[in-house]
Design an enzyme around this catalytic site. Structure first.
Site, PDB file in Angstrom:
ATOM      1  N   SER A  95       0.810  -1.074  -0.540  1.00 24.14           N
ATOM      2  CA  SER A  95       0.087  -0.056  -0.263  1.00 24.14           C
ATOM      3  C   SER A  95       0.886   1.532   0.311  1.00 24.14           C
ATOM      4  O   SER A  95       1.000   2.448  -0.463  1.00 24.14           O
ATOM      5  CB  SER A  95      -0.911   0.414   0.921  1.00 24.14           C
ATOM      6  OG  SER A  95      -1.977  -1.106   0.885  1.00 24.14           O
ATOM      7  N   LYS A 114      -9.237  -5.472  11.158  1.00 25.82           N
ATOM      8  CA  LYS A 114     -10.305  -4.715  10.814  1.00 25.82           C
ATOM      9  C   LYS A 114     -12.029  -4.713  11.485  1.00 25.82           C
ATOM     10  O   LYS A 114     -12.170  -3.613  11.533  1.00 25.82           O
ATOM     11  CB  LYS A 114     -10.525  -5.335   9.855  1.00 25.82           C
ATOM     12  CG  LYS A 114      -9.605  -5.002   8.256  1.00 25.82           C
ATOM     13  CD  LYS A 114     -10.103  -6.214   7.231  1.00 25.82           C
ATOM     14  CE  LYS A 114      -8.902  -5.940   5.628  1.00 25.82           C
ATOM     15  NZ  LYS A 114      -9.514  -6.246   4.766  1.00 25.82           N
ATOM     16  N   GLY A 138     -14.185 -13.212   6.500  1.00 25.09           N
ATOM     17  CA  GLY A 138     -14.169 -11.677   6.313  1.00 25.09           C
ATOM     18  C   GLY A 138     -14.527 -10.678   5.139  1.00 25.09           C
ATOM     19  O   GLY A 138     -15.144 -10.430   4.522  1.00 25.09           O
ATOM     20  N   ARG A 176     -15.246 -25.289   3.808  1.00 20.65           N
ATOM     21  CA  ARG A 176     -15.310 -26.297   4.599  1.00 20.65           C
ATOM     22  C   ARG A 176     -16.216 -26.845   6.048  1.00 20.65           C
ATOM     23  O   ARG A 176     -16.513 -27.952   6.631  1.00 20.65           O
ATOM     24  CB  ARG A 176     -13.635 -26.230   5.246  1.00 20.65           C
ATOM     25  CG  ARG A 176     -12.255 -27.058   3.855  1.00 20.65           C
ATOM     26  CD  ARG A 176     -11.600 -27.441   4.464  1.00 20.65           C
ATOM     27  NE  ARG A 176     -10.338 -26.741   2.838  1.00 20.65           N
ATOM     28  CZ  ARG A 176     -10.754 -28.011   1.981  1.00 20.65           C
ATOM     29  NH1 ARG A 176     -11.266 -29.170   1.781  1.00 20.65           N
ATOM     30  NH2 ARG A 176      -9.762 -27.338   0.234  1.00 20.65           N
TER      31      ARG A 176
END
Length: 280
Positions: free
Chosen positions: A17, A66, A131, A154
């Protein structure tokens, strides 16, 4: 004095980034600088207070913060709240507001790749129930206009929980990985949101594409390596391969626009990321 922008995470040294955002800040002659801050898990609150004290104009949030970052913001955008995660924070007149640009960034990248304005008449299969899958499911359900969005994972209970939690009616169903492999011919778009196949485990794949239909799109949000084993197999079987570069660049572009009010040159951002990945 330069405006400060950032990304926070732990670890953070691998992040591309800073290269991408500083290149586009320079391109648009914006007097700013983007810096990666590694914040230890026990110092998240302290670290975010430090960013606010610097009057930072905006920052990205990556793994593993996050969700945790939401506790320390002044406001959360509605879609980010529904997704339950923030990857972009904007200083709006001294108030720090959290957004999630992952889903929108992915959808824009996919639509550009397909040359479409929506996913109307498309059947979608998402691999994974974490997420990233949540961000993509909620965004595609809200904005993509897909016929259906099924989830293969899974752990079936996690996939069912994800489908049930989606606030937009989706008509989605849950499949095991084996069921997904056997029924791949139903889907126009198959999206891997898991970490299976990410460097250094480049010879792993989340599922077999033996039954994928020709002309379907196989998409992988992994961008390192540039071409995963899953995408190589997709090409071999006559499917289209959509890499994770687009999502990474577009989520960053949307964040940049929120911070600066400037629509960035996406080609500049993409070229920088590709150059750095090709060096590895």
């Amino acid at each position: 004095m330069k405006e400060l922008y950032s990304v926070i995470g732990y670890p953070i040294g691998h992040s591309l980034s800073p290269h991408m955002q500083n290149a586009v800040l320079d391109y648009h002659s914006i007097d700013g600088y983007y810096h990666a801050f590694e914040i230890a898990p026990e110092k998240v609150e302290e670290g975010i207070k430090g960013l606010k004290a610097l009057n930072i104009k905006g920052f990205n949030v990556t793994i593993p913060y996050k969700v945790k970052v939401m506790d320390f913001l002044d406001e959360i955008d509605e879609l980010a709240r529904e997704i339950g995660a923030v990857n972009t924070v904007v200083n709006e007149n001294g108030r720090y507001v959290g957004y999630n640009t992952d889903g929108d960034g992915y959808l824009q990248s996919l639509l550009t790749f397909l040359g479409r304005s929506s996913l109307q008449d498309q059947s979608v299969l998402i691999l994974g129930a974490g997420g990233a899958a949540r961000a993509l499911l909620f965004t595609i359900a809200a904005k993509g206009q897909a016929n259906c969005i099924d989830i293969a994972n899974r752990t079936l209970s996690k996939a069912q929980e994800l489908i049930t939690s989606c606030p937009i009616d989706n008509e989605g169903t849950v499949l095991s990985i084996t069921e997904a492999e056997e029924n791949l011919g139903r889907y126009d778009i198959i999206i891997n949101t898991t970490a299976v196949g990410m460097s250094p485990n480049v010879e792993e794949s989340p599922l077999s594409l033996q039954h994928v239909k020709k002309g379907a799109t196989v998409s992988d949000i992994i961008y390192n390596p540039l071409e995963t084993k899953l995408l190589r197999e997709a090409k071999e079987r006559g499917a289209l391969a959509h890499t994770g570069i687009g999502m990474f660049v577009m989520q960053g572009a949307l964040a940049f626009e929120k911070w600066t009010g400037v629509q960035p040159n996406v080609k500049v951002m993409e070229d920088v990321v590709l150059r750095h990945l090709q060096k590895k």
